[in-house]
Design an enzyme around this catalytic site. Sequence first.
Site, PDB file in Angstrom:
ATOM      1  N   TYR A  53      53.701   5.316  54.467  1.00  0.00           N
ATOM      2  CA  TYR A  53      54.218   4.830  53.183  1.00  0.00           C
ATOM      3  C   TYR A  53      54.832   5.980  52.398  1.00  0.00           C
ATOM      4  O   TYR A  53      54.393   7.120  52.537  1.00  0.00           O
ATOM      5  CB  TYR A  53      53.095   4.214  52.350  1.00  0.00           C
ATOM      6  CG  TYR A  53      52.549   2.902  52.861  1.00  0.00           C
ATOM      7  CD1 TYR A  53      53.148   2.211  53.902  1.00  0.00           C
ATOM      8  CD2 TYR A  53      51.397   2.350  52.299  1.00  0.00           C
ATOM      9  CE1 TYR A  53      52.619   1.015  54.360  1.00  0.00           C
ATOM     10  CE2 TYR A  53      50.874   1.149  52.749  1.00  0.00           C
ATOM     11  CZ  TYR A  53      51.477   0.489  53.780  1.00  0.00           C
ATOM     12  OH  TYR A  53      50.953  -0.698  54.228  1.00  0.00           O
ATOM     13  N   SER A 237      50.975  -8.874  52.167  1.00  0.00           N
ATOM     14  CA  SER A 237      52.084  -9.764  51.777  1.00  0.00           C
ATOM     15  C   SER A 237      51.595 -11.161  51.388  1.00  0.00           C
ATOM     16  O   SER A 237      52.148 -12.169  51.836  1.00  0.00           O
ATOM     17  CB  SER A 237      53.138  -9.870  52.893  1.00  0.00           C
ATOM     18  OG  SER A 237      53.812  -8.655  53.055  1.00  0.00           O
ATOM     19  N   LEU A 239      52.142 -12.658  48.816  1.00  0.00           N
ATOM     20  CA  LEU A 239      53.220 -13.323  48.076  1.00  0.00           C
ATOM     21  C   LEU A 239      54.475 -13.456  48.925  1.00  0.00           C
ATOM     22  O   LEU A 239      55.561 -13.703  48.398  1.00  0.00           O
ATOM     23  CB  LEU A 239      53.544 -12.561  46.786  1.00  0.00           C
ATOM     24  CG  LEU A 239      52.409 -12.442  45.775  1.00  0.00           C
ATOM     25  CD1 LEU A 239      52.868 -11.651  44.559  1.00  0.00           C
ATOM     26  CD2 LEU A 239      51.914 -13.823  45.349  1.00  0.00           C
ATOM     27  N   GLY A 242      57.258 -11.312  47.967  1.00  0.00           N
ATOM     28  CA  GLY A 242      57.819 -11.700  46.664  1.00  0.00           C
ATOM     29  C   GLY A 242      58.488 -13.053  46.646  1.00  0.00           C
ATOM     30  O   GLY A 242      58.847 -13.555  45.576  1.00  0.00           O
ATOM     31  N   LEU A 244      57.229 -15.956  47.104  1.00  0.00           N
ATOM     32  CA  LEU A 244      56.418 -16.957  46.420  1.00  0.00           C
ATOM     33  C   LEU A 244      56.400 -16.792  44.895  1.00  0.00           C
ATOM     34  O   LEU A 244      55.850 -17.634  44.189  1.00  0.00           O
ATOM     35  CB  LEU A 244      54.990 -16.932  46.966  1.00  0.00           C
ATOM     36  CG  LEU A 244      54.806 -17.594  48.328  1.00  0.00           C
ATOM     37  CD1 LEU A 244      53.482 -17.194  48.964  1.00  0.00           C
ATOM     38  CD2 LEU A 244      54.915 -19.113  48.197  1.00  0.00           C
ATOM     39  N   THR A 245      57.017 -15.732  44.390  1.00  0.00           N
ATOM     40  CA  THR A 245      57.154 -15.613  42.931  1.00  0.00           C
ATOM     41  C   THR A 245      58.253 -16.529  42.401  1.00  0.00           C
ATOM     42  O   THR A 245      58.292 -16.831  41.217  1.00  0.00           O
ATOM     43  CB  THR A 245      57.500 -14.175  42.520  1.00  0.00           C
ATOM     44  OG1 THR A 245      58.823 -13.843  43.002  1.00  0.00           O
ATOM     45  CG2 THR A 245      56.501 -13.180  43.071  1.00  0.00           C
ATOM     46  N   GLY A 246      59.173 -16.922  43.282  1.00  0.00           N
ATOM     47  CA  GLY A 246      60.331 -17.719  42.874  1.00  0.00           C
ATOM     48  C   GLY A 246      61.530 -16.895  42.459  1.00  0.00           C
ATOM     49  O   GLY A 246      62.593 -17.451  42.161  1.00  0.00           O
ATOM     50  N   LYS A 247      61.408 -15.556  42.472  1.00  0.00           N
ATOM     51  CA  LYS A 247      62.509 -14.741  41.961  1.00  0.00           C
ATOM     52  C   LYS A 247      63.736 -14.731  42.868  1.00  0.00           C
ATOM     53  O   LYS A 247      64.828 -14.347  42.429  1.00  0.00           O
ATOM     54  CB  LYS A 247      62.043 -13.318  41.691  1.00  0.00           C
ATOM     55  CG  LYS A 247      61.590 -12.529  42.918  1.00  0.00           C
ATOM     56  CD  LYS A 247      61.005 -11.182  42.490  1.00  0.00           C
ATOM     57  CE  LYS A 247      60.417 -10.414  43.640  1.00  0.00           C
ATOM     58  NZ  LYS A 247      59.734  -9.181  43.186  1.00  0.00           N
TER      59      LYS A 247
END
Length: 348
Positions: A53, A237, A239, A242, A244-247
Site C-alpha cells: 500500500y 471492499s 462498499l 464505493g 454502493l455509496t451511489g456516487k
Amino acid sequence: MRKLELGQSGIMVSEICLGTMTWGSQNTEAEGHDQIDFALDRGVNFLDTAEMYPVNPVKAETMGRTEQIVGTYLAKRGKRDDLVVATKITGEGSNAIEGGPEISPTRIRQAVTDSLTRLQTDYIDVYQFHWPNRGSYHFRKTWRFDPSKQPSKQEVLDDMSACLETLEDLRKEGKIREFGLSNESAWGTAQWLALAEAGKGPRVETIQNEYSLMCRYYDLDLGELGQQEKVTLLAYSPLAAGILTGKYSGDVIPDNTRRSLVNNLGGRANPRAFEIADRYVALAKEFDLHPVTMAIAWVMSRPFPVIPIVGATSVDQLKPNLDAEGVELPKELLDKIAELHKHHPMPY
C-alpha cells in the site's frame, strides 16, 4: 463498540476495522492520522494495512508509504498495545516488489523485518499472505480461473509447510502474533488449517477476502468453513469500491474519487453494477438509512464470523461507515435485500 475475537486467537478487536490503503496516495500523513484519531474515539482498535500500500494505483515507488504513516502514528502516540495492527506480505507477480517474487521463507523473513521498521513497532499482531502462490480466483479472475494449471497438491503442501515453519519461528521471536490469509479459497484455507493441526506452524485465524452486498463468493463453502473452523472473515471492499455509496450512479466519474484514478474500479465498473447499486441505495433510503451504514451493517449481520474493513479518504466519509456500530437491520429490510440479491446477483 463491541469487541470480537479474531478466530480462536484470544485477540479482541473492534467489530469494525479501519482500512488504510489510500494513505500515501489519495491521503496525506496528517489525514491518515486524523482518521485513526477519529476511529479510536469511536471505539475502533483494529487497523489493517499492507506492505504494497498505497493503492490507486499500486506502484513500486510508493510501496510502503502506508505502513510508514501508521508507523509515525504509533511512534507519536506511544501506546502500541492499545491497537491491533494487521499487515500483509505481497504475493507473487506484483509490480510493487522488484521481480514480483512469490512468498517464500526468505521473502517472509525480509518482509516482516521491513514492515516492522516502517511500522516502528516490535511486533505485528496479524501477519497475512496477500494472495496465494498458486494463484486464485479473486480480483475478477473468476472468468479465467484454471486450477489445473496449479502445481501438484504435494508441491503446494510442501510450500505451505515451509512458510508455516518460518512463521512459527517468527512467532517464537516475538515478531508476529497470529497468521492470516487473504484472497484464499476454501480448499486452500482447509490445507493451511490441516497443516497447523499437524504441528507445522501457526493456525489461520483470519481470512481477508472481498465481501459486500454485490460480491458474495464467501457465502457458501468459505462461509461454512469460517463458521465451523472459527476463522474470521475480514471483509474488504464492503462498499464495492464505493459503488454502493451511489456516487457513481449513471456511470459518472466524480472528481477526486477512486474512479478518477482507476477508471474500471478494479474490474467492478459496468452499467449493470451501477444499476444494481441504485437499487440498494433506494432500499436504504426506504428504511431511512444512509446507504453506507446499511451496507456495512449488513456485512456485520452475516451468519459467520466477520469484521468489515472500512476505508475512506476523509473523516466525513468515515463517519457513516462507523455509524453501523450497533445497527440491527430489521427483518423486513433483510428480506428485501435477499430478494434483490436473488434477482440481481454478482454484477462483476
